[in-house]
Write a protein that holds these residues in place. Structure first.
Motif, short mmCIF file in Angstrom:
data_model
loop_
_atom_site.label_atom_id
_atom_site.label_comp_id
_atom_site.label_asym_id
_atom_site.label_seq_id
_atom_site.Cartn_x
_atom_site.Cartn_y
_atom_site.Cartn_z
N ARG A 1 0.86 -1.18 0.00
CA ARG A 1 0.00 0.00 0.00
C ARG A 1 0.89 1.24 0.00
N PRO A 2 0.39 2.39 -0.43
CA PRO A 2 1.21 3.60 -0.42
C PRO A 2 1.83 3.87 0.94
N PRO B 1 1.48 10.18 1.69
CA PRO B 1 0.74 10.98 0.70
C PRO B 1 1.48 11.15 -0.63
N ASP C 1 3.20 9.00 -2.10
CA ASP C 1 3.31 7.71 -2.77
C ASP C 1 1.95 7.18 -3.24
N THR C 2 0.99 8.08 -3.39
CA THR C 2 -0.35 7.63 -3.78
C THR C 2 -0.61 7.81 -5.27
N TRP C 3 0.38 8.29 -6.02
CA TRP C 3 0.17 8.62 -7.44
C TRP C 3 -0.18 7.39 -8.27
N VAL D 1 -2.03 4.83 -7.38
CA VAL D 1 -3.29 4.22 -6.95
C VAL D 1 -4.46 5.00 -7.56
N GLY E 1 -6.38 6.77 -4.09
CA GLY E 1 -5.12 7.32 -4.56
C GLY E 1 -5.29 8.66 -5.24
N THR E 2 -4.19 9.16 -5.81
CA THR E 2 -4.21 10.48 -6.46
C THR E 2 -3.94 10.39 -7.96
#
Length: 242
Positions: free
Chosen positions: A212-213, A216, A218-220, A222, A228-229
């Protein structure tokens, strides 16, 4: 037919993956036919997807000839390799030539790889599928093999730098049961059924993904609907022509 380029390229890729200590989780490889033609259909989230989708056929000792845009074949580095591996260039202005080439290959017992979304999905969700894969399967009398990839976008995707320095990245590959393509059915209906199968496999791959990320930033990678982002699908359409 001697494979003077394809098998050494596979060997080099596996060596790189070992050096990076990639965690490749492949399930469903038994759904790849041991003999005969088939159209392998995968989602598209990374520039490296053809390598990982091709690995799905390796347990059955099969090679996959991918259809890819002709610009890849004109590149000074990738071009000679793509031609040497006997992949199929697709000129969008003369698509019938690539289509005929793929049909001949299918009828001779090859596996042809297709990304029916045509380009990488920046949202990392499934875009609409073009019907060419279904039509090829119908004309050649071969099955469609659905494949879903997850994690490959963390290595190299559109709008992001290559990430070959970071090791231990998991890559999940799921291969589903064949989707038949009878000639008495509308290609659009077969395509919708195929897309649904790939979607199921993609969701299964996402659920089983072991990472999982980490924060914040590391959410690109998802999708937005999973928290995610990555761009929303509607917002990414303007960038999907490349």
């Amino acid at each position: 037919m001697a494979e003077l380029v394809y098998r050494p390229v596979i060997g080099a890729a596996l060596t790189l993956f070992k050096a990076l200590d990639l965690k490749i989780d492949l399930k469903g490889a038994e759904n790849i036919p041991a003999t005969g033609g088939a159209v392998l259909v995968s989602n598209h989230i990374s520039y490296m997807d053809f390598i990982f989708a091709g690995l799905a056929a390796r347990p059955q000792k099969r090679l996959v000839r991918f259809m890819a845009k002709d610009a890849v074949f004109r590149h000074k580095i990738s071009g000679p390799l793509m031609r040497g591996m006997k992949h199929i260039p697709v000129d969008r202005n003369r698509g019938e030539t690539a289509y005929a080439h793929a049909l001949d290959s299918l009828r001779s017992g090859e596996i042809i790889g297709v990304f029916p979304e045509a380009t990488i999905s920046p949202s990392f969700t499934l875009k609409s599928f073009k019907s060419g894969a279904a039509r090829m399967a119908q004309e050649a009398g071969v099955p469609l093999i659905p494949v879903a990839l997850w994690g490959t976008q963390r290595l190299w995707t559109k709008g992001r730098p290559r990430n070959f320095r970071r090791s231990h990245i998991p890559v999940t590959i799921r291969v589903g049961e064949a989707v038949e393509a009878p000639t008495d059915q509308y290609a659009g209906a077969i395509t919708r059924r195929l897309r649904g199968r790939v979607q199921e496999l993609l969701e299964a791959a996402q659920r089983s993904y072991p990472v999982r990320p980490k924060g914040p930033e590391d959410t690109w990678w998802v999708p937005a609907h999973l928290g995610g982002t990555a761009p929303e699908p509607a917002k990414s359409r303007g960038t999907e022509a490349g």
